[in-house]
Design a protein around this motif. Structure first.
Motif, PDB file in Angstrom:
ATOM      1  N   ILE A 120      59.490  61.593  56.529  1.00  0.00           N
ATOM      2  CA  ILE A 120      58.738  60.454  57.070  1.00  0.00           C
ATOM      3  C   ILE A 120      59.660  59.572  57.903  1.00  0.00           C
ATOM      4  O   ILE A 120      60.836  59.364  57.541  1.00  0.00           O
ATOM      5  CB  ILE A 120      58.116  59.619  55.924  1.00  0.00           C
ATOM      6  CG1 ILE A 120      57.139  60.485  55.109  1.00  0.00           C
ATOM      7  CG2 ILE A 120      57.410  58.381  56.456  1.00  0.00           C
ATOM      8  CD1 ILE A 120      56.745  59.863  53.789  1.00  0.00           C
ATOM      9  N   ILE A 121      59.133  59.029  59.010  1.00  0.00           N
ATOM     10  CA  ILE A 121      59.805  57.988  59.783  1.00  0.00           C
ATOM     11  C   ILE A 121      58.835  56.825  59.933  1.00  0.00           C
ATOM     12  O   ILE A 121      57.665  57.014  60.273  1.00  0.00           O
ATOM     13  CB  ILE A 121      60.234  58.471  61.185  1.00  0.00           C
ATOM     14  CG1 ILE A 121      61.143  59.693  61.097  1.00  0.00           C
ATOM     15  CG2 ILE A 121      60.966  57.355  61.927  1.00  0.00           C
ATOM     16  CD1 ILE A 121      61.571  60.231  62.468  1.00  0.00           C
ATOM     17  N   VAL A 122      59.311  55.621  59.689  1.00  0.00           N
ATOM     18  CA  VAL A 122      58.546  54.407  59.963  1.00  0.00           C
ATOM     19  C   VAL A 122      59.412  53.503  60.826  1.00  0.00           C
ATOM     20  O   VAL A 122      60.635  53.489  60.703  1.00  0.00           O
ATOM     21  CB  VAL A 122      58.119  53.683  58.673  1.00  0.00           C
ATOM     22  CG1 VAL A 122      57.165  54.541  57.856  1.00  0.00           C
ATOM     23  CG2 VAL A 122      59.322  53.298  57.816  1.00  0.00           C
ATOM     24  N   ASN A 123      58.786  52.745  61.716  1.00  0.00           N
ATOM     25  CA  ASN A 123      59.552  51.779  62.501  1.00  0.00           C
ATOM     26  C   ASN A 123      58.756  50.499  62.700  1.00  0.00           C
ATOM     27  O   ASN A 123      57.526  50.501  62.636  1.00  0.00           O
ATOM     28  CB  ASN A 123      59.999  52.382  63.842  1.00  0.00           C
ATOM     29  CG  ASN A 123      58.874  52.520  64.850  1.00  0.00           C
ATOM     30  OD1 ASN A 123      58.201  51.553  65.202  1.00  0.00           O
ATOM     31  ND2 ASN A 123      58.660  53.740  65.337  1.00  0.00           N
ATOM     32  N   GLY A 124      59.476  49.423  62.919  1.00  0.00           N
ATOM     33  CA  GLY A 124      58.843  48.130  63.143  1.00  0.00           C
ATOM     34  C   GLY A 124      59.888  47.055  63.355  1.00  0.00           C
ATOM     35  O   GLY A 124      61.079  47.263  63.079  1.00  0.00           O
ATOM     36  N   ILE A 125      59.450  45.916  63.844  1.00  0.00           N
ATOM     37  CA  ILE A 125      60.384  44.798  64.055  1.00  0.00           C
ATOM     38  C   ILE A 125      60.874  44.210  62.733  1.00  0.00           C
ATOM     39  O   ILE A 125      62.073  43.988  62.563  1.00  0.00           O
ATOM     40  CB  ILE A 125      59.716  43.722  64.937  1.00  0.00           C
ATOM     41  CG1 ILE A 125      59.481  44.270  66.351  1.00  0.00           C
ATOM     42  CG2 ILE A 125      60.566  42.460  64.987  1.00  0.00           C
ATOM     43  CD1 ILE A 125      58.773  43.300  67.276  1.00  0.00           C
ATOM     44  N   PRO A 126      59.990  43.972  61.748  1.00  0.00           N
ATOM     45  CA  PRO A 126      60.493  43.429  60.474  1.00  0.00           C
ATOM     46  C   PRO A 126      61.188  44.491  59.635  1.00  0.00           C
ATOM     47  O   PRO A 126      61.073  45.701  59.893  1.00  0.00           O
ATOM     48  CB  PRO A 126      59.220  42.931  59.792  1.00  0.00           C
ATOM     49  CG  PRO A 126      58.142  43.811  60.323  1.00  0.00           C
ATOM     50  CD  PRO A 126      58.516  44.098  61.760  1.00  0.00           C
ATOM     51  N   ASP A 127      61.918  44.037  58.618  1.00  0.00           N
ATOM     52  CA  ASP A 127      62.546  44.951  57.668  1.00  0.00           C
ATOM     53  C   ASP A 127      61.456  45.544  56.777  1.00  0.00           C
ATOM     54  O   ASP A 127      60.766  44.819  56.055  1.00  0.00           O
ATOM     55  CB  ASP A 127      63.576  44.196  56.818  1.00  0.00           C
ATOM     56  CG  ASP A 127      64.272  45.098  55.817  1.00  0.00           C
ATOM     57  OD1 ASP A 127      64.087  46.335  55.903  1.00  0.00           O
ATOM     58  OD2 ASP A 127      64.989  44.573  54.946  1.00  0.00           O
ATOM     59  N   LEU A 128      61.286  46.864  56.821  1.00  0.00           N
ATOM     60  CA  LEU A 128      60.212  47.527  56.090  1.00  0.00           C
ATOM     61  C   LEU A 128      60.640  48.010  54.714  1.00  0.00           C
ATOM     62  O   LEU A 128      59.851  48.644  54.011  1.00  0.00           O
ATOM     63  CB  LEU A 128      59.689  48.706  56.903  1.00  0.00           C
ATOM     64  CG  LEU A 128      59.128  48.363  58.295  1.00  0.00           C
ATOM     65  CD1 LEU A 128      58.825  49.640  59.070  1.00  0.00           C
ATOM     66  CD2 LEU A 128      57.888  47.496  58.182  1.00  0.00           C
ATOM     67  N   THR A 129      61.891  47.738  54.324  1.00  0.00           N
ATOM     68  CA  THR A 129      62.425  48.284  53.061  1.00  0.00           C
ATOM     69  C   THR A 129      62.610  47.189  52.019  1.00  0.00           C
ATOM     70  O   THR A 129      63.543  47.226  51.230  1.00  0.00           O
ATOM     71  CB  THR A 129      63.761  48.999  53.321  1.00  0.00           C
ATOM     72  OG1 THR A 129      64.705  48.060  53.863  1.00  0.00           O
ATOM     73  CG2 THR A 129      63.581  50.151  54.284  1.00  0.00           C
ATOM     74  N   ARG A 130      61.741  46.201  51.991  1.00  0.00           N
ATOM     75  CA  ARG A 130      61.891  45.094  51.045  1.00  0.00           C
ATOM     76  C   ARG A 130      61.459  45.475  49.638  1.00  0.00           C
ATOM     77  O   ARG A 130      61.896  44.869  48.671  1.00  0.00           O
ATOM     78  CB  ARG A 130      61.093  43.888  51.534  1.00  0.00           C
ATOM     79  CG  ARG A 130      61.605  43.317  52.864  1.00  0.00           C
ATOM     80  CD  ARG A 130      60.730  42.186  53.364  1.00  0.00           C
ATOM     81  NE  ARG A 130      61.209  41.657  54.640  1.00  0.00           N
ATOM     82  CZ  ARG A 130      60.582  40.735  55.340  1.00  0.00           C
ATOM     83  NH1 ARG A 130      59.437  40.237  54.879  1.00  0.00           N
ATOM     84  NH2 ARG A 130      61.082  40.317  56.488  1.00  0.00           N
ATOM     85  N   GLN A 131      60.569  46.456  49.502  1.00  0.00           N
ATOM     86  CA  GLN A 131      60.117  46.878  48.185  1.00  0.00           C
ATOM     87  C   GLN A 131      61.116  47.878  47.603  1.00  0.00           C
ATOM     88  O   GLN A 131      61.571  48.794  48.285  1.00  0.00           O
ATOM     89  CB  GLN A 131      58.716  47.477  48.283  1.00  0.00           C
ATOM     90  CG  GLN A 131      57.691  46.472  48.799  1.00  0.00           C
ATOM     91  CD  GLN A 131      56.318  47.064  48.954  1.00  0.00           C
ATOM     92  OE1 GLN A 131      55.957  47.985  48.229  1.00  0.00           O
ATOM     93  NE2 GLN A 131      55.537  46.542  49.896  1.00  0.00           N
TER      94      GLN A 131
END
Length: 237
Positions: free
Chosen positions: A208-219
């Motif tokens: 899987i690849i995810v991308n975005g401006i905010p940090d998506l790994t907070r959980q």
């Protein structure tokens, strides 16, 4: 015609050997088999000592080809992974993590890492996502929007080897849990069409690849399974 089709189906079910069919990549022991997606159905056999091209008749695995799948180029010898560096606008650590994801996505044993790309607007997140996927599983629609629900997510997983979600503005809990499950190899159950009590089980293990401006790994669970890479803004020149 219907009678002939019925006879052929019966022979396939009752007389022929049963083999598992997979999308794009399969692992048998320590050997990885990669479907090139070409008209000849050539397969790359990858071992610890090198690689070779196999025909579908001599390979021990069978592949499915969704309609959106594109062909991979035939591999050539004497290449170097360093030639990928100019296309990934990140630091040395980020480059190593992207290469690690590509390597694992070719045939990880049982589970895959999640590549989480972040960066400000203009940092080339979509391009890096598409480049990394092109090494493993090129597709007519390489970048997808956030799925509406878990069922749509698993349907996408059944029709692609790699899942790439573009420009995520947030990471809801249900999506985080579902992506972690797919990276580790879990399944979901849904009611079978035209029935009241029967279930259809959908199971998939995918890179899987995810991308975005905010940090998506907070959980926490998602962060434990992710390779977090920060991209730099692309210079105008």
């Amino acid at each position: 015609l219907s009678e002939v089709v019925g006879i052929l189906e019966a022979r396939a079910v009752h007389d022929g050997p049963e083999r598992e069919a997979v999308v794009r990549s399969a692992r048998v022991g320590s050997t990885v088999y990669l479907d090139l997606g070409d008209p000849e159905w050539n397969i790359v056999e990858i071992t610890k000592i090198g690689w070779s091209i196999r025909t579908p008749q001599t390979a021990p695995v069978r592949f499915l080809r969704p309609t959106s799948m594109l062909a991979l180029p035939h591999p050539v010898a004497c290449g170097t992974i360093a030639s990928l560096s100019p296309f990934l606008n990140t630091d040395t650590r980020g480059f190593i993590l992207c290469c690690a994801w590509i390597t694992a996505a070719l045939g990880s044993p049982g589970q895959y890492p999640i590549l989480a790309l972040s960066g400000e607007a203009g940092s080339g997140k979509s391009l890096v996502t598409e480049v990394c996927r092109s090494f493993v599983d090129p597709n007519e629609a390489p970048l997808r929007a956030k799925p509406k629900d878990e069922r749509d997510l698993y349907i996408s997983a059944m029709n692609s080897h790699a899942l790439c979600f573009n420009n995520l503005s947030d990471m809801p809990m249900w999506l985080s849990d579902a992506l972690c499950g797919i990276a580790l190899g879990s399944g979901t159950a849904t009611r079978q069409l035209f029935t009241d009590t029967d279930e259809t089980i959908i199971q998939a293990t995918r890179p899987i690849i995810v991308n975005g401006i905010p940090d998506l790994t907070r959980q926490t669970d998602f962060a434990d399974r992710s390779l977090a890479v920060l991209l730099h803004r692309v210079r105008p020149d």
